[in-house]
Design a protein around this motif. Structure first.
Motif, mmCIF file in Angstrom:
data_model
loop_
_atom_site.group_PDB
_atom_site.id
_atom_site.type_symbol
_atom_site.label_atom_id
_atom_site.label_comp_id
_atom_site.label_asym_id
_atom_site.label_seq_id
_atom_site.Cartn_x
_atom_site.Cartn_y
_atom_site.Cartn_z
ATOM 1 N N ALA A 47 61.795 53.615 21.541
ATOM 2 C CA ALA A 47 61.466 54.384 20.035
ATOM 3 C C ALA A 47 61.814 53.127 19.020
ATOM 4 O O ALA A 47 62.124 53.448 18.000
ATOM 5 C CB ALA A 47 62.318 55.600 20.369
ATOM 6 N N LYS A 48 63.438 52.630 19.314
ATOM 7 C CA LYS A 48 63.943 51.493 18.525
ATOM 8 C C LYS A 48 63.551 50.577 18.594
ATOM 9 O O LYS A 48 63.663 50.081 17.515
ATOM 10 C CB LYS A 48 65.539 51.897 18.937
ATOM 11 C CG LYS A 48 66.233 53.157 18.417
ATOM 12 C CD LYS A 48 67.557 53.046 18.948
ATOM 13 C CE LYS A 48 68.341 54.160 19.184
ATOM 14 N NZ LYS A 48 70.135 53.872 19.785
ATOM 15 N N GLU A 49 62.858 49.576 19.037
ATOM 16 C CA GLU A 49 62.377 49.048 19.546
ATOM 17 C C GLU A 49 61.391 48.173 19.180
ATOM 18 O O GLU A 49 60.883 47.512 18.418
ATOM 19 C CB GLU A 49 62.966 47.660 20.829
ATOM 20 C CG GLU A 49 64.727 47.648 20.200
ATOM 21 C CD GLU A 49 65.089 46.602 22.055
ATOM 22 O OE1 GLU A 49 64.142 45.683 21.995
ATOM 23 O OE2 GLU A 49 66.066 47.063 22.348
ATOM 24 N N TYR A 50 60.137 49.695 19.770
ATOM 25 C CA TYR A 50 58.612 48.636 20.402
ATOM 26 C C TYR A 50 58.353 50.033 19.310
ATOM 27 O O TYR A 50 57.625 49.170 17.551
ATOM 28 C CB TYR A 50 58.274 49.613 21.393
ATOM 29 C CG TYR A 50 56.697 49.752 21.719
ATOM 30 C CD1 TYR A 50 56.133 48.340 21.916
ATOM 31 C CD2 TYR A 50 55.893 50.438 21.915
ATOM 32 C CE1 TYR A 50 54.740 48.568 20.917
ATOM 33 C CE2 TYR A 50 54.953 50.297 21.867
ATOM 34 C CZ TYR A 50 54.035 49.581 21.349
ATOM 35 O OH TYR A 50 52.649 49.721 21.733
ATOM 36 N N VAL A 51 58.486 50.768 18.362
ATOM 37 C CA VAL A 51 57.629 51.806 17.694
ATOM 38 C C VAL A 51 57.596 51.228 17.301
ATOM 39 O O VAL A 51 56.584 51.130 15.824
ATOM 40 C CB VAL A 51 58.351 53.174 18.344
ATOM 41 C CG1 VAL A 51 57.644 54.029 17.181
ATOM 42 C CG2 VAL A 51 58.012 53.957 19.734
ATOM 43 N N PRO A 52 58.607 50.888 15.835
ATOM 44 C CA PRO A 52 58.231 50.828 14.729
ATOM 45 C C PRO A 52 57.699 49.465 14.599
ATOM 46 O O PRO A 52 57.277 49.481 13.454
ATOM 47 C CB PRO A 52 60.149 50.195 13.977
ATOM 48 C CG PRO A 52 60.685 50.841 15.119
ATOM 49 C CD PRO A 52 60.427 51.542 16.700
ATOM 50 N N LEU A 53 57.480 48.024 15.071
ATOM 51 C CA LEU A 53 57.148 47.055 15.212
ATOM 52 C C LEU A 53 55.562 47.341 15.368
ATOM 53 O O LEU A 53 54.564 47.171 15.179
ATOM 54 C CB LEU A 53 57.607 46.472 16.262
ATOM 55 C CG LEU A 53 58.776 45.731 16.103
ATOM 56 C CD1 LEU A 53 59.047 44.336 16.702
ATOM 57 C CD2 LEU A 53 59.035 44.640 14.615
ATOM 58 N N ALA A 54 55.006 48.083 16.672
ATOM 59 C CA ALA A 54 53.246 48.470 17.075
ATOM 60 C C ALA A 54 53.335 49.115 15.268
ATOM 61 O O ALA A 54 52.396 48.789 15.372
ATOM 62 C CB ALA A 54 54.216 49.237 18.038
ATOM 63 N N ASN A 55 54.148 50.589 15.091
ATOM 64 C CA ASN A 55 53.460 50.877 13.942
ATOM 65 C C ASN A 55 53.108 50.351 12.889
ATOM 66 O O ASN A 55 52.250 50.589 12.231
ATOM 67 C CB ASN A 55 54.346 52.078 13.549
ATOM 68 C CG ASN A 55 54.546 53.752 14.964
ATOM 69 O OD1 ASN A 55 53.613 53.362 15.645
ATOM 70 N ND2 ASN A 55 55.682 54.199 14.618
ATOM 71 N N LYS A 56 53.570 49.495 12.791
ATOM 72 C CA LYS A 56 53.698 48.756 10.980
ATOM 73 C C LYS A 56 52.420 48.489 12.007
ATOM 74 O O LYS A 56 51.725 48.114 10.923
ATOM 75 C CB LYS A 56 54.362 47.552 10.743
ATOM 76 C CG LYS A 56 54.471 46.627 10.011
ATOM 77 C CD LYS A 56 55.650 46.564 9.120
ATOM 78 C CE LYS A 56 55.692 45.404 8.261
ATOM 79 N NZ LYS A 56 53.816 44.855 7.138
ATOM 80 N N ALA A 57 52.451 47.436 12.704
ATOM 81 C CA ALA A 57 51.322 46.434 12.579
ATOM 82 C C ALA A 57 49.995 46.851 13.488
ATOM 83 O O ALA A 57 48.854 46.847 12.399
ATOM 84 C CB ALA A 57 51.162 45.957 14.464
ATOM 85 N N LEU A 58 49.882 48.163 13.733
ATOM 86 C CA LEU A 58 48.579 48.940 13.474
ATOM 87 C C LEU A 58 48.435 49.949 12.126
ATOM 88 O O LEU A 58 46.936 50.062 11.590
ATOM 89 C CB LEU A 58 48.589 50.076 14.865
ATOM 90 C CG LEU A 58 49.338 49.685 16.688
ATOM 91 C CD1 LEU A 58 49.217 50.415 17.304
ATOM 92 C CD2 LEU A 58 47.460 48.549 16.958
ATOM 93 N N ALA A 59 49.298 50.605 12.016
ATOM 94 C CA ALA A 59 49.039 50.728 10.318
ATOM 95 C C ALA A 59 48.163 49.772 9.473
ATOM 96 O O ALA A 59 47.579 50.125 7.779
ATOM 97 C CB ALA A 59 50.772 51.583 9.512
#
Length: 127
Positions: A47-59
């Motif tokens: 939740a802290k390391e992967y999700v923010p990066l993936a969410n930004k890349a996909l958004a």
């Protein structure tokens, strides 16, 4: 005065025709749905390391997220993974480009440390 009306009528007809052609062209490419099944092994780090990066890349790639986590049940067959994400893209090509983008691939290196991801895309029915 009649010539002005004829020219105005022709321009309006052209604009209407162009709009119809654009609408038909948009319908020719069905939407794509991306289903991610994720067995998370380290929820906090995920939740802290992967999700923010993936969410930004996909958004940034035009993703429209329809489901993210939430409660799941099995209606038939094996139970679903611990986390399910369902996303929609304009078409299959844009979905493929999003998940092969440099930003997402960098995020995925981190995500693979904290979970097992199975991601696939399916072409939808034109709306």
């Amino acid at each position: 005065m009649k010539a002005y009306r004829i020219v105005l009528g022709m321009l309006a007809s052209f604009g209407l025709g162009a709009g119809i052609v654009e609408g038909l062209h948009a319908q020719a490419s069905p939407p794509a749905y991306v289903i991610s099944e994720i067995d998370v092994t380290n929820p906090d780090a995920y939740a802290k390391e992967y999700v923010p990066l993936a969410n930004k890349a996909l958004a940034d790639s035009g993703q429209k997220r329809l489901v993210s986590g939430g409660r799941t049940i099995s209606l038939s067959g094996a139970p679903p993974a611990s986390r399910i994400v369902l996303s929609m893209f304009e078409n299959l090509e844009k979905a493929k480009a999003a998940y092969s983008s440099p930003a997402y691939l960098e995020a995925r290196k981190i995500g693979d440390q904290y979970g097992k991801l199975r991601i696939f895309a399916v072409e939808g029915i034109p709306q």
